[in-house]
Design an enzyme around this catalytic site. Sequence first.
Site, PDB file in Angstrom:
ATOM      1  N   LYS A 175       0.862  -1.186   0.000  1.00 36.97           N
ATOM      2  CA  LYS A 175       0.000   0.000   0.000  1.00 36.97           C
ATOM      3  C   LYS A 175       0.889   1.223   0.000  1.00 36.97           C
ATOM      4  CE  LYS A 175      -4.557   0.704   0.419  1.00 36.97           C
ATOM      5  NZ  LYS A 175      -5.642  -0.226   0.121  1.00 36.97           N
TER       6      LYS A 175
HETATM    7  P1  NAD Z   1     -13.115   7.495  -2.432  1.00 35.98           P
HETATM    8  O1  NAD Z   1     -12.048   8.489  -2.288  1.00 35.98           O
HETATM    9  O2  NAD Z   1     -13.689   7.232  -3.776  1.00 35.98           O
HETATM   10  O3  NAD Z   1     -14.329   7.909  -1.449  1.00 35.98           O
HETATM   11  C1  NAD Z   1     -14.148   8.090  -0.078  1.00 35.98           C
HETATM   12  C2  NAD Z   1     -15.476   8.521   0.528  1.00 35.98           C
HETATM   13  O4  NAD Z   1     -15.328   8.583   1.955  1.00 35.98           O
HETATM   14  C3  NAD Z   1     -15.949   9.906   0.100  1.00 35.98           C
HETATM   15  O5  NAD Z   1     -17.352   9.892  -0.068  1.00 35.98           O
HETATM   16  C4  NAD Z   1     -15.576  10.787   1.292  1.00 35.98           C
HETATM   17  O6  NAD Z   1     -16.423  11.920   1.418  1.00 35.98           O
HETATM   18  C5  NAD Z   1     -15.794   9.818   2.427  1.00 35.98           C
HETATM   19  N1  NAD Z   1     -15.078  10.209   3.650  1.00 35.98           N
HETATM   20  C6  NAD Z   1     -13.782  10.590   3.767  1.00 35.98           C
HETATM   21  N2  NAD Z   1     -13.516  10.917   5.044  1.00 35.98           N
HETATM   22  C7  NAD Z   1     -14.653  10.716   5.737  1.00 35.98           C
HETATM   23  C8  NAD Z   1     -15.016  10.887   7.109  1.00 35.98           C
HETATM   24  N3  NAD Z   1     -14.133  11.312   8.001  1.00 35.98           N
HETATM   25  N4  NAD Z   1     -16.287  10.593   7.475  1.00 35.98           N
HETATM   26  C9  NAD Z   1     -17.181  10.175   6.570  1.00 35.98           C
HETATM   27  N5  NAD Z   1     -16.904   9.988   5.272  1.00 35.98           N
HETATM   28  C10 NAD Z   1     -15.648  10.258   4.859  1.00 35.98           C
HETATM   29  O7  NAD Z   1     -12.564   6.141  -1.783  1.00 35.98           O
HETATM   30  P2  NAD Z   1     -12.959   4.622  -2.132  1.00 35.98           P
HETATM   31  O8  NAD Z   1     -12.068   4.135  -3.201  1.00 35.98           O
HETATM   32  O9  NAD Z   1     -14.430   4.502  -2.271  1.00 35.98           O
HETATM   33  O10 NAD Z   1     -12.481   3.892  -0.786  1.00 35.98           O
HETATM   34  C11 NAD Z   1     -13.297   3.875   0.389  1.00 35.98           C
HETATM   35  C12 NAD Z   1     -12.766   2.816   1.344  1.00 35.98           C
HETATM   36  O11 NAD Z   1     -12.785   1.538   0.708  1.00 35.98           O
HETATM   37  C13 NAD Z   1     -11.332   3.022   1.811  1.00 35.98           C
HETATM   38  O12 NAD Z   1     -11.219   2.542   3.135  1.00 35.98           O
HETATM   39  C14 NAD Z   1     -10.540   2.133   0.870  1.00 35.98           C
HETATM   40  O13 NAD Z   1      -9.295   1.752   1.417  1.00 35.98           O
HETATM   41  C15 NAD Z   1     -11.483   0.980   0.734  1.00 35.98           C
HETATM   42  N6  NAD Z   1     -11.286   0.164  -0.468  1.00 35.98           N
HETATM   43  C16 NAD Z   1     -11.364   0.705  -1.718  1.00 35.98           C
HETATM   44  C17 NAD Z   1     -11.221  -0.115  -2.822  1.00 35.98           C
HETATM   45  C18 NAD Z   1     -11.399   0.397  -4.226  1.00 35.98           C
HETATM   46  O14 NAD Z   1     -11.427  -0.421  -5.149  1.00 35.98           O
HETATM   47  N7  NAD Z   1     -11.540   1.697  -4.448  1.00 35.98           N
HETATM   48  C19 NAD Z   1     -10.969  -1.489  -2.669  1.00 35.98           C
HETATM   49  C20 NAD Z   1     -10.898  -2.005  -1.385  1.00 35.98           C
HETATM   50  C21 NAD Z   1     -11.063  -1.169  -0.292  1.00 35.98           C
END
Ligand code: NAD
Length: 508
Positions: A175
């Site tokens: 990561k």
């Molecule tokens: P993203 O950047 O597309 O979206 C993040 C979202 O979280 C946004 O809506 C933002 O407003 C919200 N957010 C940020 N800080 C916040 C807070 N303090 N309180 C409430 N909401 C908050 O990110 P993503 O790619 O959707 O990833 C989200 C989670 O899923 C992360 O933990 C990431 O590690 C995990 N994840 C993502 C993927 C992927 O394929 N994108 C895969 C596995 C895990």
Amino acid sequence: MRMVAEKAKRTIYTEAMEVFERAADLIGLDPRVRLELEEPDYEHIFYVTVKLRERLVPLSKDDQKKYQDLPSSRVTEGLEPLADGRFIIRGKALLRGDVAVKGGVIRLNEHGLFRLEPAQVRRFKAYRVQHNQARGPYKGGIRYHKEVSLDLFKALAAEMTWKTAIADIPFGGAKGGIKIDPRHYSKEELERITLRFMYRLKDLVGPQRDIPAPDVGTNPEVMSWMYRQYSDGERERHNLRGVVTGKDIRIGGSEGRVKATGQGLAYCVEEWYADRNQSPKGQTFLLQGFGNVGSNAADILCSMGAKLLAVNDADGTIFNPEGIDPQKLVAHVYENPKNIKRSVLGFPDAQEISKKDFWEIPADILVPAALGGEITADVAERIKVKLVAEGANGPTTPDADKVLQGRKIELIPDIIGNAGGVTVSYYEWLQNQRMEHWTEAEVNSRLERAIKTNYRIIRDIATNNPRRTAAHDSRRYCLGREVDTRTAAMILALKRIEAHYQLEGFSQ
Ligand code: NAD
């Protein structure tokens, strides 16, 4: 005294590793494998330096008084608004012509007074943690966020090692990312920052070495910049396409990758209900985070008949007891050029509520899909749901886990719940290696099989139900006693990783 000292040492990484230690004890993990997995293979910290563009910075209230008589300048082109209220100045147009500037300050018609900030050189802290590669090349996302640290990336990299093992794909865990709030920079600046980042990463990554992907704050466009920088000038650059996954479909990305994490979570939820002879139809859910994972999970769960009651994001919370249409919310958040913050706030078909009230809404499912550590013990005491389906990485603290278990609230742990993303990343990498392009139906049918098979093995480990069915075989993994679901998932990961060390041995 000793207790205090021990408590002070607790970090995101040590907290994340508690479940590892527990599962390792339970299965009597080979001590040498345990040591190999307890700390990452490599921890890289470096800096990315970039020259930024000129900006217009809002003038403080006190300073504004000095410029009461400054005439307004009509500037319609060459300005790019940022989420922090500043404007990027594209080109020099603004500084010429009939623009009135006094002491480096200008007044923009509707926006007020701004100070001209000259182009500056900035340094950003960047990270790549490579946790383990026993099962294959390092694999894990790139996060652009203002609150990142080595400790956090260590925890997230280890999670990837467990996740790739659970998904049964031939990768290890990594990561990384940059300490930056990407909403405060223009697209062109982010491109230059990313190019410089990959310039520094180039020796560490590669299609057979370490394969980044999107995570919070990054997207397919960022991946395309990374690919370009990595392959620039290489004769056989098309063979290098697999250096990153999560690319745009038109340049070697996989069908279904954008939705994959949300899709995988929805398959887990479907399977959870199937175990209870029910389906997601008619179930209500709360969602935290409306980014890639949250918005797609919401859309797919709603297409299965579930109802989205409330969404909390970084800027606030919206609620509608009659249900929120995720597609309309996507249009509001991502397709409305005025919504610079990409926030759910201001969505016309819902009311705004506080974050405290969000946690207390009665519903069937809670889907955390934002950042880690959001479900604390206190939140776990207050939620009124039957199932927590983790889309985010590490959203539930170890203390909260205990509360959830005590309250008999069920859990789909992150390392299976959000494994859909990395699974389709593997499909993308395979397609790149083979120069193939699969249809979305092919991708989804493989993904459904992979997620549901591994979900069933985890469920059998948790309930101590060793068996072989047409679809799965859990006999090798069950312990002879029941365990909680998070520990069960970790047991599956550790047994699969341990097999590599046992069968391949250690190079001395
Ligand atoms: P993203 O950047 O597309 O979206 C993040 C979202 O979280 C946004 O809506 C933002 O407003 C919200 N957010 C940020 N800080 C916040 C807070 N303090 N309180 C409430 N909401 C908050 O990110 P993503 O790619 O959707 O990833 C989200 C989670 O899923 C992360 O933990 C990431 O590690 C995990 N994840 C993502 C993927 C992927 O394929 N994108 C895969 C596995 C895990």
